[in-house]
Design an enzyme around this catalytic site. Sequence first.
Site, short mmCIF file in Angstrom:
data_model
loop_
_atom_site.label_atom_id
_atom_site.label_comp_id
_atom_site.label_asym_id
_atom_site.label_seq_id
_atom_site.Cartn_x
_atom_site.Cartn_y
_atom_site.Cartn_z
CB SER A 146 -0.72 0.03 1.27
OG SER A 146 -1.21 0.99 1.50
CE1 TYR A 159 -3.98 -2.58 4.79
CE2 TYR A 159 -3.58 0.10 4.53
CZ TYR A 159 -4.03 -1.50 4.72
OH TYR A 159 -3.44 -1.67 2.92
#
Length: 267
Positions: A146, A159
């Site tokens: 990401s 995360y």
Amino acid sequence: MARKRKGEGQTALITGASMGIGVDLAECFAKDGYDVILTARSEPQLKDVATRLAAAHKIKATPIAIDLGTPGAGEKLAADIATRGLNVDVLVNNAGYGIAGKFDGSDRTSQLGMIDLNDRALAELTHIYWPRMLANRRGGVLNVASTASFQPGPLMAIYYASKAFVLSFSEALWKEAEGTGVHVTCLCPGPTVSNFRERAGTGRTNLAKNLGNAMASAPVARLGYRGWQKNRRVVITGGRNRMLATLVPFLPRKTLLGIVHGMQSPA
Ligand SMILES: NC(=O)c1ccc[n+]([C@@H]2O[C@H](COP(=O)([O-])OP(=O)(O)OC[C@H]3O[C@@H](n4cnc5c(N)ncnc54)[C@H](OP(=O)(O)O)[C@@H]3O)[C@@H](O)[C@H]2O)c1
């Protein structure tokens, strides 16, 4: 005579292939003639995707439902794949989820579950299939990280950290595989249209409010797939995301933390 497609005779295992980016990644491989093994928890969706891809691209598509967040799930999946007489030439570690919000007061099981799925299962599956890839001098790993990989993420701390692991691990393997014919790519999408935001609860943050420009999942997958074919170490989707990721190392860490905290704060 029809030209041989580049993936013919090879199989790609795609995790998180029941919806979102994983379905489009599976489509990229299927289109080039790879047989695909599709895995996620939702069996009906997996079966639908498998039936569609097999018919559209004349390949073999095998759906296997499993919760990869449970310890040992990678080994269990590999045993199931071997029992079916299938091999894995390319591993696409795409399954993942995020949870937005303060670490304080968060649900411990969901927080640790992110590490189990986003990192542990990814490393476990890679460890299982890596020796065969090196021995065959072909195939490889496409990991989905990401733009969160490039900095810490206050208000989504686990995360962001889990995706930093994916980037670091992938780049290290890219170097270890140099000259072997095995490709390793870390795909770093920015905000992408999928079910991710709903599950993560990021829809209520400043970041989400200011992002009318989330990319569709199909071009994100295509960029990742093409990058992997070329053995690109890191693929960041979208010009704006690439620019921001390039700027990160030049910002004072304290400033950066303030910016991300503001972006991840409720709108
Ligand atoms: N969308 C974004 O904005 C964005 C941005 C950057 C990075 N990413 C990354 O892109 C990857 C794909 O996400 P997405 O956006 O396509 O989200 P998504 O639509 O929510 O898809 C996630 C996939 O992972 C599977 N999955 C979730 N938990 C699982 C578990 N415990 N075991 C096995 N499979 C599981 C889901 O299937 P089941 O629910 O059926 O198990 C689904 O197929 C993730 O790694 C995510 O972190 C997404």
